[in-house]
Design a protein around this motif. Structure first.
Motif, PDB file in Angstrom:
ATOM      1  N   GLN A 138       0.814  -1.218   0.000  1.00  5.90           N
ATOM      2  CA  GLN A 138       0.000   0.000   0.000  1.00  5.90           C
ATOM      3  C   GLN A 138       0.849   1.270   0.000  1.00  5.90           C
ATOM      4  OE1 GLN A 138      -2.427  -0.751   3.437  1.00  5.90           O
ATOM      5  NE2 GLN A 138      -3.723  -2.217   2.365  1.00  5.90           N
ATOM      6  N   LYS A 141       1.710   3.226  -4.037  1.00  5.52           N
ATOM      7  CA  LYS A 141       0.409   3.263  -4.696  1.00  5.52           C
ATOM      8  C   LYS A 141       0.496   3.030  -6.195  1.00  5.52           C
ATOM      9  CE  LYS A 141      -1.647   6.307  -1.232  1.00  5.52           C
ATOM     10  NZ  LYS A 141      -2.307   7.609  -0.969  1.00  5.52           N
ATOM     11  N   ASP A 142       1.470   3.632  -6.859  1.00  5.44           N
ATOM     12  CA  ASP A 142       1.550   3.510  -8.304  1.00  5.44           C
ATOM     13  C   ASP A 142       2.279   2.245  -8.754  1.00  5.44           C
ATOM     14  OD1 ASP A 142       3.941   4.407  -7.287  1.00  5.44           O
ATOM     15  OD2 ASP A 142       4.442   5.656  -9.013  1.00  5.44           O
ATOM     16  N   GLN A 144       1.686  -0.933  -7.105  1.00  2.84           N
ATOM     17  CA  GLN A 144       1.104  -2.038  -6.359  1.00  2.84           C
ATOM     18  C   GLN A 144       1.042  -3.302  -7.208  1.00  2.84           C
ATOM     19  OE1 GLN A 144      -2.502  -1.497  -4.217  1.00  2.84           O
ATOM     20  NE2 GLN A 144      -1.795   0.325  -3.136  1.00  2.84           N
TER      21      GLN A 144
END
Length: 366
Positions: A138, A141-142, A144
């Motif tokens: 987490q 974010k970009d 994952q």
């Protein structure tokens, strides 16, 4: 698509932007080469970092209590031997990392089974590795990737509680006891799966090895009548929680493929080429009902081939299994110890290169 979206789209039989690349990483040397240090026990954060850095679209995280997995929680007698919570004694050899071999079984009779204090699926320690992996994922974010939690199925659990000899005897001498053990094992893992869903894993793989090199480990009749109905209940509990689930089984399970599909699993791994599993036939017959997760030969091409051999094997696999979607590229076992690291990297690079889809849903292969 990001890696997680790509993995889940393929698992649902859909067409992603390119073929997802994934596998079990069973070699500490990969950790050292990429992250700078080897690990002994599976570490959720380190696993996410490794899988992400080498370009895989998902990470496999076995839950605490996963049979045969080395774990600090077990009762270790020596540096290489321990007893797990079902009473089975294992011996660990570095070549088998991160798992060990069962060498002594405590359950032989109904009295033994009734005396055993059954493991508690709700114990907090089981979920720390998963929670660490989810938190690490987490934070990026970009970038994952899909967090795939690993649990066991009823057959593999029972075989590690009883041993295959005793399990086979019970099929005839005391099938009711065997059924009790299978159902208890499945209930245990179903309870764990419910907690994994609440924690937020992206998918669950049930590892339930039912195949040998040429055929199933026990007769298809016994699997259909006793094992697969119990596995189906485990699968349905997970699907009812709206989490995708697929099955891993080593060996040749061709004779029970229709029955495996009837359990409701979305995909099958590892479609073991070395055990005679025919990827082309499976794609043609079951490709619209089952995501195929495999199947480059890990024991021959990956272990002994050149990087050129690996790239060609990846290209061939994609050409067969990827058209129309519903394919996740993997080996037919794992990135295990003994596979040269350059072959692992060649595999991943080739998967990303040859697996891009055109507008008609065919991999471009160039």
């Amino acid at each position: 698509m990001n890696s997680k979206e790509r993995f889940l789209a393929a698992l649902h039989g859909e067409l992603p932007d390119r073929v997802p690349v994934w596998d079990f990483v069973n070699n500490p040397a990969l950790y050292k080469d990429v992250l700078g240090s080897e690990i002994f026990y599976i570490d959720g954060r380190e696993a996410v970092r490794l899988y992400r850095e080498i370009g895989l679209d998902g990470v496999f995280i076995p839950v605490g209590g996963y049979n045969a997995l080395i774990d600090a929680h077990w009762d270790w007698f020596t540096d290489t031997q321990f007893r797990d919570e079902w009473g089975t004694i294992y011996t660990f050899e570095e070549s088998a990392w991160p798992c060990a071999f069962p060498v002594e079984y405590q359950i032989k009779t109904r009295q033994d089974w009734e005396r055993l204090k059954k493991p508690d699926p709700k114990e907090d320690w089981r979920y720390q590795t998963i929670q660490d992996a989810l938190q690490e994922n987490q934070q990026s974010k970009d970038r994952q990737i899909a967090v795939v939690a690993g649990i066991r199925g009823p057959f593999s659990t029972a075989s590690m509680i009883l041993g295959m000899t005793q399990l086979s005897l019970l099929l005839y001498d005391d099938p009711d006891l065997l059924k009790d053990i299978l159902q208890s094992a499945s209930f245990f893992w179903s309870e764990i799966a419910a907690i994994l869903v609440r924690l937020g894993v992206d998918a669950i793989v049930i590892v339930d090895d039912m195949g040998a090199n040429q055929q199933t480990l026990i007769s298809p009749k016994h699997l259909r009548n006793l094992i697969l109905p119990i596995l189906k209940k485990e699968v349905q509990i997970i699907l009812d929680a709206d989490i995708p689930v697929f099955l891993h089984s080593c060996g040749n399970v061709s004779t029970i493929l229709p029955d495996i599909i009837e359990t409701g699993v979305l995909g099958l791994n590892n479609i073991q080429q070395a055990a005679g599993m025919d990827l082309k036939a499976i794609k043609e017959t079951f490709g619209k009902r089952l995501c195929l997760v495999g199947n480059v030969n890990a024991s021959e091409v990956m272990a002994y081939g050149t990087t050129c051999d690996v790239r060609q094997a990846v290209k061939d696999c994609i050409q067969i299994a990827s058209p129309g979607g519903g394919h996740i590229l993997a080996t037919d076992h794992s990135f295990h110890k003994g596979i040269p690291l350059e072959n692992v990297y060649a595999f991943i690079e080739a998967g990303r290169r040859f697996g891009v889809y055109d507008a008609e849903g065919f991999p471009i292969l160039s």
